[in-house]
Write a protein that holds these residues in place. Structure first.
Motif, PDB file in Angstrom:
ATOM      1  N   GLN A   1       2.813   3.935 -10.967  1.00  0.00           N
ATOM      2  CA  GLN A   1       2.545   5.115 -11.788  1.00  0.00           C
ATOM      3  C   GLN A   1       3.010   4.937 -13.231  1.00  0.00           C
ATOM      4  N   SER A   2       3.927   4.010 -13.463  1.00  0.00           N
ATOM      5  CA  SER A   2       4.523   3.887 -14.788  1.00  0.00           C
ATOM      6  C   SER A   2       3.603   3.229 -15.801  1.00  0.00           C
ATOM      7  N   GLY A   3       2.789   2.285 -15.354  1.00  0.00           N
ATOM      8  CA  GLY A   3       1.938   1.549 -16.270  1.00  0.00           C
ATOM      9  C   GLY A   3       2.724   0.575 -17.140  1.00  0.00           C
ATOM     10  N   GLN A   4       4.022   0.507 -16.942  1.00  0.00           N
ATOM     11  CA  GLN A   4       4.891  -0.349 -17.747  1.00  0.00           C
ATOM     12  C   GLN A   4       5.160  -1.660 -17.027  1.00  0.00           C
ATOM     13  N   ASN A   5       4.848  -2.743 -17.606  1.00  0.00           N
ATOM     14  CA  ASN A   5       5.121  -4.117 -17.179  1.00  0.00           C
ATOM     15  C   ASN A   5       5.056  -4.384 -15.675  1.00  0.00           C
ATOM     16  N   SER A   6       4.353  -3.563 -14.924  1.00  0.00           N
ATOM     17  CA  SER A   6       4.281  -3.790 -13.477  1.00  0.00           C
ATOM     18  C   SER A   6       3.494  -5.054 -13.142  1.00  0.00           C
ATOM     19  N   ASN A   7       2.549  -5.430 -13.986  1.00  0.00           N
ATOM     20  CA  ASN A   7       1.789  -6.646 -13.731  1.00  0.00           C
ATOM     21  C   ASN A   7       2.612  -7.901 -13.966  1.00  0.00           C
ATOM     22  N   ASN A   8       3.680  -7.778 -14.749  1.00  0.00           N
ATOM     23  CA  ASN A   8       4.527  -8.932 -15.051  1.00  0.00           C
ATOM     24  C   ASN A   8       5.608  -9.151 -14.006  1.00  0.00           C
TER      25      ASN A   8
ATOM     26  N   GLU B   1       0.792  -1.234   0.000  1.00  0.00           N
ATOM     27  CA  GLU B   1       0.000   0.000   0.000  1.00  0.00           C
ATOM     28  C   GLU B   1       0.824   1.283   0.000  1.00  0.00           C
ATOM     29  N   ILE B   2       2.146   1.178   0.053  1.00  0.00           N
ATOM     30  CA  ILE B   2       2.964   2.385   0.203  1.00  0.00           C
ATOM     31  C   ILE B   2       2.858   3.339  -0.986  1.00  0.00           C
ATOM     32  N   SER B   3       2.529   2.837  -2.154  1.00  0.00           N
ATOM     33  CA  SER B   3       2.417   3.730  -3.311  1.00  0.00           C
ATOM     34  C   SER B   3       1.314   4.769  -3.117  1.00  0.00           C
ATOM     35  N   SER B   4       0.372   4.513  -2.226  1.00  0.00           N
ATOM     36  CA  SER B   4      -0.709   5.468  -1.968  1.00  0.00           C
ATOM     37  C   SER B   4      -0.437   6.350  -0.743  1.00  0.00           C
ATOM     38  N   TYR B   5       0.718   6.214  -0.119  1.00  0.00           N
ATOM     39  CA  TYR B   5       1.067   7.031   1.046  1.00  0.00           C
ATOM     40  C   TYR B   5       1.287   8.491   0.639  1.00  0.00           C
TER      41      TYR B   5
ATOM     42  N   GLU C   1      11.591  -1.317 -17.846  1.00  0.00           N
ATOM     43  CA  GLU C   1      11.048   0.019 -18.051  1.00  0.00           C
ATOM     44  C   GLU C   1      10.492   0.615 -16.759  1.00  0.00           C
ATOM     45  N   MET C   2       9.836  -0.225 -15.959  1.00  0.00           N
ATOM     46  CA  MET C   2       9.255   0.280 -14.719  1.00  0.00           C
ATOM     47  C   MET C   2      10.338   0.786 -13.779  1.00  0.00           C
ATOM     48  N   HIS C   3      11.458   0.069 -13.674  1.00  0.00           N
ATOM     49  CA  HIS C   3      12.545   0.503 -12.797  1.00  0.00           C
ATOM     50  C   HIS C   3      13.131   1.823 -13.292  1.00  0.00           C
ATOM     51  N   ASN C   4      13.342   1.938 -14.595  1.00  0.00           N
ATOM     52  CA  ASN C   4      13.898   3.175 -15.150  1.00  0.00           C
ATOM     53  C   ASN C   4      12.959   4.350 -14.893  1.00  0.00           C
ATOM     54  N   PHE C   5      11.673   4.142 -15.090  1.00  0.00           N
ATOM     55  CA  PHE C   5      10.684   5.175 -14.813  1.00  0.00           C
ATOM     56  C   PHE C   5      10.718   5.552 -13.331  1.00  0.00           C
ATOM     57  N   SER C   6      10.757   4.549 -12.470  1.00  0.00           N
ATOM     58  CA  SER C   6      10.751   4.782 -11.021  1.00  0.00           C
ATOM     59  C   SER C   6      11.994   5.536 -10.570  1.00  0.00           C
ATOM     60  N   LEU C   7      13.112   5.275 -11.207  1.00  0.00           N
ATOM     61  CA  LEU C   7      14.351   5.984 -10.890  1.00  0.00           C
ATOM     62  C   LEU C   7      14.214   7.474 -11.190  1.00  0.00           C
TER      63      LEU C   7
ATOM     64  N   ALA D   1      14.595  -8.837  -0.162  1.00  0.00           N
ATOM     65  CA  ALA D   1      14.851  -7.504  -0.690  1.00  0.00           C
ATOM     66  C   ALA D   1      13.739  -7.060  -1.634  1.00  0.00           C
ATOM     67  N   PHE D   2      13.501  -5.755  -1.626  1.00  0.00           N
ATOM     68  CA  PHE D   2      12.561  -5.110  -2.541  1.00  0.00           C
ATOM     69  C   PHE D   2      13.279  -3.973  -3.243  1.00  0.00           C
ATOM     70  N   CYS D   3      12.805  -3.625  -4.427  1.00  0.00           N
ATOM     71  CA  CYS D   3      13.264  -2.407  -5.082  1.00  0.00           C
ATOM     72  C   CYS D   3      12.380  -1.292  -4.541  1.00  0.00           C
ATOM     73  N   LEU D   4      12.948  -0.462  -3.667  1.00  0.00           N
ATOM     74  CA  LEU D   4      12.153   0.598  -3.051  1.00  0.00           C
ATOM     75  C   LEU D   4      11.614   1.560  -4.101  1.00  0.00           C
ATOM     76  N   LEU D   5      12.384   1.837  -5.129  1.00  0.00           N
ATOM     77  CA  LEU D   5      11.923   2.741  -6.188  1.00  0.00           C
ATOM     78  C   LEU D   5      10.658   2.211  -6.851  1.00  0.00           C
ATOM     79  N   CYS D   6      10.683   0.943  -7.230  1.00  0.00           N
ATOM     80  CA  CYS D   6       9.539   0.341  -7.920  1.00  0.00           C
ATOM     81  C   CYS D   6       8.335   0.197  -6.996  1.00  0.00           C
ATOM     82  N   VAL D   7       8.577  -0.134  -5.738  1.00  0.00           N
ATOM     83  CA  VAL D   7       7.479  -0.266  -4.776  1.00  0.00           C
ATOM     84  C   VAL D   7       6.813   1.089  -4.546  1.00  0.00           C
ATOM     85  N   LEU D   8       7.617   2.155  -4.442  1.00  0.00           N
ATOM     86  CA  LEU D   8       7.068   3.493  -4.207  1.00  0.00           C
ATOM     87  C   LEU D   8       6.370   4.069  -5.433  1.00  0.00           C
ATOM     88  N   PHE D   9       6.993   3.923  -6.600  1.00  0.00           N
ATOM     89  CA  PHE D   9       6.532   4.672  -7.761  1.00  0.00           C
ATOM     90  C   PHE D   9       6.198   3.827  -8.994  1.00  0.00           C
ATOM     91  N   GLY D  10       6.433   2.528  -8.970  1.00  0.00           N
ATOM     92  CA  GLY D  10       6.233   1.687 -10.144  1.00  0.00           C
ATOM     93  C   GLY D  10       4.813   1.652 -10.657  1.00  0.00           C
TER      94      GLY D  10
END
Length: 127
Positions: A73-80, A24-28, A108-114, A62-71
């Motif tokens: 929003q990207s709409g890119q391959n996050s479901n995969n 749920e952190i993406s909605s914080y 793409e999602m990681h690059n967007f999140s970065l 481990a988690f990718c904090l960038l992707c968890v926080l902002f992924g």
């Protein structure tokens, strides 16, 4: 035990353990996201080499904090994506390969999140 099952009690983990809030952190609020960026990172091993990693003691992975926080929003391959985004990464044997792939242009999602994280931190330091 199944990958992603809690390993430690919540009470024995930091309030900034990404494993406690990754769903749920993406909605914080921006302020709460900023607190995580300031407190969720640890040093040592993979975490030193891949600065975007956040270790969860709660889920022992481990988690990718960038992707968890902002992924989201990207709409890119996050479901995969699964490991590092929807579930913790726990397999040590392929860690370096997985982390390198996540950080490469292939995700793409990681690059967007970065990019979003850089902009987010710049904006939050102006406040």
């Amino acid at each position: 035990m199944v990958r992603g099952d809690p390993v430690f009690l919540k009470e024995n983990c930091s309030q900034y353990d990404i494993g406690l809030v990754f769903k749920e952190i993406s909605s914080y609020s921006d302020q709460d996201k900023l607190k995580f960026t300031e407190n969720a990172f640890e040093t040592g091993g993979w975490l030193k080499r891949f600065s975007w990693l956040a270790y969860s003691k709660f889920l022992d992975g481990a988690f990718c904090l960038l992707c968890v926080l902002f992924g989201v929003q990207s709409g890119q391959n996050s479901n995969n994506l699964d490991k590092l985004y929807k579930t913790p990464f726990t397999l040590c044997t392929s860690a370096t390969s997985c982390f390198t792939k996540n950080a490469s242009r292939k995700c793409e999602m990681h690059n967007f999140s970065l990019i979003v994280m850089d902009n987010f931190l710049q904006n939050m330091t102006k406040i």
